[in-house]
Design a protein around this motif. Structure first.
Motif, PDB file in Angstrom:
ATOM      1  N   ARG A   1       0.735  -1.850   0.142  1.00  0.00           N
ATOM      2  CA  ARG A   1       0.406   0.023  -0.175  1.00  0.00           C
ATOM      3  C   ARG A   1       1.404   1.344  -0.037  1.00  0.00           C
ATOM      4  NH1 ARG A   1      -3.280   0.160   5.194  1.00  0.00           N
ATOM      5  NH2 ARG A   1      -4.774  -1.547   3.657  1.00  0.00           N
ATOM      6  N   ARG A   2       1.703   1.275   1.003  1.00  0.00           N
ATOM      7  CA  ARG A   2       2.523   2.340   1.338  1.00  0.00           C
ATOM      8  C   ARG A   2       3.179   2.597  -0.170  1.00  0.00           C
ATOM      9  NH1 ARG A   2       7.024   3.170   5.372  1.00  0.00           N
ATOM     10  NH2 ARG A   2       7.863   5.682   5.066  1.00  0.00           N
ATOM     11  N   GLU A   3       4.035   1.937  -1.217  1.00  0.00           N
ATOM     12  CA  GLU A   3       4.618   2.016  -2.476  1.00  0.00           C
ATOM     13  C   GLU A   3       3.552   2.178  -3.497  1.00  0.00           C
ATOM     14  OE1 GLU A   3       7.533   2.709  -5.435  1.00  0.00           O
ATOM     15  OE2 GLU A   3       8.072   1.936  -3.028  1.00  0.00           O
ATOM     16  N   ARG A   4       2.460   1.792  -3.765  1.00  0.00           N
ATOM     17  CA  ARG A   4       0.913   2.256  -4.580  1.00  0.00           C
ATOM     18  C   ARG A   4       0.702   3.390  -4.258  1.00  0.00           C
ATOM     19  NH1 ARG A   4      -0.967  -2.631  -3.352  1.00  0.00           N
ATOM     20  NH2 ARG A   4      -2.419  -1.558  -1.335  1.00  0.00           N
ATOM     21  N   ASN A   5       1.118   4.013  -2.943  1.00  0.00           N
ATOM     22  CA  ASN A   5       0.883   5.761  -2.742  1.00  0.00           C
ATOM     23  C   ASN A   5       1.489   6.260  -2.780  1.00  0.00           C
ATOM     24  OD1 ASN A   5      -2.055   4.614  -1.413  1.00  0.00           O
ATOM     25  ND2 ASN A   5      -0.802   4.701   0.688  1.00  0.00           N
ATOM     26  N   LYS A   6       2.302   5.881  -2.978  1.00  0.00           N
ATOM     27  CA  LYS A   6       3.649   6.310  -3.593  1.00  0.00           C
ATOM     28  C   LYS A   6       3.480   6.850  -4.890  1.00  0.00           C
ATOM     29  CE  LYS A   6       8.001   6.391  -1.806  1.00  0.00           C
ATOM     30  NZ  LYS A   6      10.044   5.641  -1.556  1.00  0.00           N
ATOM     31  N   GLN A   7       4.056   5.702  -5.417  1.00  0.00           N
ATOM     32  CA  GLN A   7       3.528   5.705  -7.353  1.00  0.00           C
ATOM     33  C   GLN A   7       2.414   6.484  -7.692  1.00  0.00           C
ATOM     34  OE1 GLN A   7       3.480   1.137  -8.260  1.00  0.00           O
ATOM     35  NE2 GLN A   7       5.456   1.418  -7.835  1.00  0.00           N
ATOM     36  N   GLU A   8       1.452   7.076  -7.008  1.00  0.00           N
ATOM     37  CA  GLU A   8       0.223   7.624  -7.586  1.00  0.00           C
ATOM     38  C   GLU A   8       0.181   8.640  -7.060  1.00  0.00           C
ATOM     39  OE1 GLU A   8      -2.490   8.626  -5.330  1.00  0.00           O
ATOM     40  OE2 GLU A   8      -3.380   9.491  -6.556  1.00  0.00           O
ATOM     41  N   LYS A   9       0.971   9.330  -6.240  1.00  0.00           N
ATOM     42  CA  LYS A   9       1.209  11.179  -5.508  1.00  0.00           C
ATOM     43  C   LYS A   9       2.049  10.910  -7.198  1.00  0.00           C
ATOM     44  CE  LYS A   9       0.779  10.645  -0.926  1.00  0.00           C
ATOM     45  NZ  LYS A   9       1.685  10.934   0.790  1.00  0.00           N
ATOM     46  N   LEU A  10       3.446  10.501  -7.165  1.00  0.00           N
ATOM     47  CA  LEU A  10       4.394  10.557  -8.468  1.00  0.00           C
ATOM     48  C   LEU A  10       3.623  10.806  -9.498  1.00  0.00           C
ATOM     49  CD1 LEU A  10       7.181  10.987  -9.524  1.00  0.00           C
ATOM     50  CD2 LEU A  10       7.577   8.666  -9.848  1.00  0.00           C
ATOM     51  N   ALA A  11       2.781  10.009 -10.241  1.00  0.00           N
ATOM     52  CA  ALA A  11       1.784   9.484 -11.445  1.00  0.00           C
ATOM     53  C   ALA A  11       0.922  11.675 -11.023  1.00  0.00           C
ATOM     54  CB  ALA A  11       0.845   8.374 -11.787  1.00  0.00           C
TER      55      ALA A  11
END
Length: 195
Positions: free
Chosen positions: A5-15
């Protein structure tokens, strides 16, 4: 292995950051956009934004690196279908010039950031890697010509790359079209080519 979840959140913010910066830079130019505007559009705090990029220059690199890599990929594909060495080199260069001229001020700022930025910073490092890949692609084309010694191909490719970047970045060329920039580059490359 699934992404947490943490990595998905980081990727989503970056996007979201990339999308916001890309849109604002395209509409207004990098110099007219603030980091606060990007953070607001991405729906994040400015502190969070700075975790992904410390400066607007890094944000521009984040946005543009993928576009320049795609332009290089297109140029390499085009060059494979062109028999003449000079024309094949120009086939590599053209999509890069087109990419650079979409928003001229952004293109010039991107080149400045790439050249003068911190090479240890990941976005700058990615941009410099694109330059190396461009030079390798040009050198591979130059090696098609039997008159170009193996050891000279890399040097000539480096010079061609410098000509291309200088033509795109020079203040005197701001108003030039893609066709005019390509003519400028071609004229200089022709002098370098073996006769």
């Amino acid at each position: 292995m699934p992404v947490g979840r943490r990595e998905r959140n980081k990727q989503e913010k970056l996007a979201r950051i990339v999308a916001a910066a890309s849109e604002l830079f395209a509409e207004n130019g990098v110099d007219e956009v603030t980091t606060q505007q990007i953070a607001d559009k991405a729906d994040i705090g400015t502190g969070t934004l700075f975790l992904y990029a410390k400066t607007k220059g890094e944000l521009l690199l984040l946005v543009q690196n993928a576009k320049y890599a795609e332009a290089l990929e297109q140029g390499q594909a085009d060059a494979e279908t062109v028999p003449g060495v000079l024309d094949a080199v120009l086939a590599i260069v053209r999509p890069i010039v087109e990419c650079n001229r979409i928003q001229i001020d952004n293109g010039r700022t991107y080149l400045r950031e790439m050249v003068f930025g911190d090479p240890e910073e990941p976005r700058h490092s990615e941009a410099l890697a694109i330059v190396v890949q461009t030079e390798e692609a040009i050198a591979a084309v130059l090696r098609r010509d039997d008159r170009v010694a193996e050891r000279d191909a890399a040097t000539l490719a480096h010079i061609v790359s410098a000509v291309m970047f200088l033509s795109m970045a020079a203040s005197v060329n701001i108003a030039l079209s893609v066709v005019e920039i390509m003519q400028d580059i071609q004229g200089k490359i022709e002098v370098l080519m073996p006769r």
